[in-house]
Scaffold this active site. Structure first.
Site, short mmCIF file in Angstrom:
data_model
loop_
_atom_site.label_atom_id
_atom_site.label_comp_id
_atom_site.label_asym_id
_atom_site.label_seq_id
_atom_site.Cartn_x
_atom_site.Cartn_y
_atom_site.Cartn_z
N ASP A 54 0.82 -1.22 0.00
CA ASP A 54 0.00 0.00 0.00
C ASP A 54 0.86 1.27 0.00
OD1 ASP A 54 -1.66 -2.15 0.71
OD2 ASP A 54 -2.95 -0.90 1.95
N ASP A 82 -4.06 -0.09 -3.53
CA ASP A 82 -4.22 0.96 -2.52
C ASP A 82 -3.24 2.11 -2.75
OD1 ASP A 82 -6.30 -0.51 -1.50
OD2 ASP A 82 -5.61 -0.48 0.57
N HIS A 115 -9.17 -0.06 -2.05
CA HIS A 115 -9.42 1.39 -2.12
C HIS A 115 -9.57 1.90 -3.55
CE1 HIS A 115 -9.25 2.96 2.05
NE2 HIS A 115 -8.74 1.75 2.25
#
Length: 307
Positions: A54, A82, A115
């Site tokens: 991420d 992400d 996300h």
């Protein structure tokens, strides 16, 4: 080659954390779509490659990652999703990675995280950031359309399976992942959702995830999946680990986390995984970019008071 020099100019601009024009974002996303639509749900990646977790809009820490890991195209990268939300610079972060993908499609692989979704980005910052920086939601729309085209996973040399979250009770084989229609918003449940949301847990079988999406999966599930698909290990991101990386289940699952001092307050280090042509592993640990190199804006950028 006017297009290449345009793209190189945009990359340089984005490297300086400067926005590109809305019309340039539109054109960049159109080119990215042409490249991503050709990629598989299980995108093949050749070693040597550097695998990253991420990033979450922490632009100056992404620059630090490139400083310690090498630049594109010299280093071949795989980012496990992400890219956006929570950090201050989701727009610049995602657009830089996307521009590098368009410029060097064979040297950077981007797969989707939980996300990379319209619903999640409306809550965790990317939507608001696009609105604030561009004065409309058009750029958010262009980017979220691209999210739908991102690969769901990758396989390095046929041996290391890379995915943002983890496994799914609906999936036993890589071929089953290949048949998913990925060009959609991340569903609330089902195999595509699970790949992006699940987590390993010291248990056996499947468990209910506290995240409200995906599952917890145990060591026996991993052993079955790895054997059925003739792979050595699963590499994933999705969970903050203070040391930057963490092994699970006798080194059959690895979590890699690449956002140092997450949310600018967690105090964790970050890691990236370098794999050589023999899949030998070398972890590079790095800390957040020094304060003086990053203009951290106040929580509420000044512009808001005048809009």
């Amino acid at each position: 080659m006017a297009e290449i020099s345009d793209l190189d100019r945009q990359i340089e601009q984005l490297r300086r954390c400067e926005l590109i024009k809305e019309s340039e974002v539109k054109a960049l996303c159109a080119k990215a779509r042409e490249i991503l639509v050709e990629e598989s749900n299980v995108q093949r990646v050749d070693s040597p490659v550097t695998v990253c977790g991420d990033i979450h809009g922490q632009f100056y820490d992404l620059k630090e990652l490139f400083r310690v890991g090498g630049d594109v195209p010299e280093t071949n990268y795989l980012f496990m999703g992400d890219f956006v939300d929570r950090g201050f610079y989701s727009v610049e972060t995602f657009l830089l990675l996307l521009a590098l993908k368009v410029r060097y499609p064979d040297r950077i692989t981007l797969i989707r995280g939980n996300h990379e979704s319209r619903q999640i980005t409306q809550v965790y910052g990317f939507y608001d950031e696009c609105l604030r920086k561009y004065g409309s939601v058009t750029v958010w729309r262009y980017c979220t359309e691209i999210f739908d085209y991102l690969s769901l996973s990758a396989i390095i040399d046929g041996k290391i399976f890379c995915v943002h979250g983890g496994l799914s009770p609906s999936i036993q084989t890589l071929d089953q992942i290949r048949t998913i229609d990925r060009k959609q918003e991340v569903p609330h449940d089902g195999p595509m959702c699970d790949l992006l949301w699940s987590d390993p847990e010291d248990t056996t079988g499947w468990g209910v995830s506290p995240r409200g999406a995906g599952y917890l999966f145990g060591s026996d599930v991993v052993a079955q999946f790895n054997a059925a698909n003739d792979i050595d290990m699963i590499c994933r991101a999705h969970q903050l680990v203070m040391e930057g990386y963490k092994w699970h289940f006798n080194e059959t699952v690895l979590t890699v986390w690449s956002a140092p001092n997450y949310c600018y307050r967690c105090g964790n280090v970050a890691a990236i995984l370098e794999l050589d042509e023999h899949l030998q592993k070398d972890f590079i640990i790095f800390e957040a970019a020094p304060q003086e190199t990053r203009g951290i804006p106040s929580k509420k950028p000044v512009a808001d008071y005048f809009l």
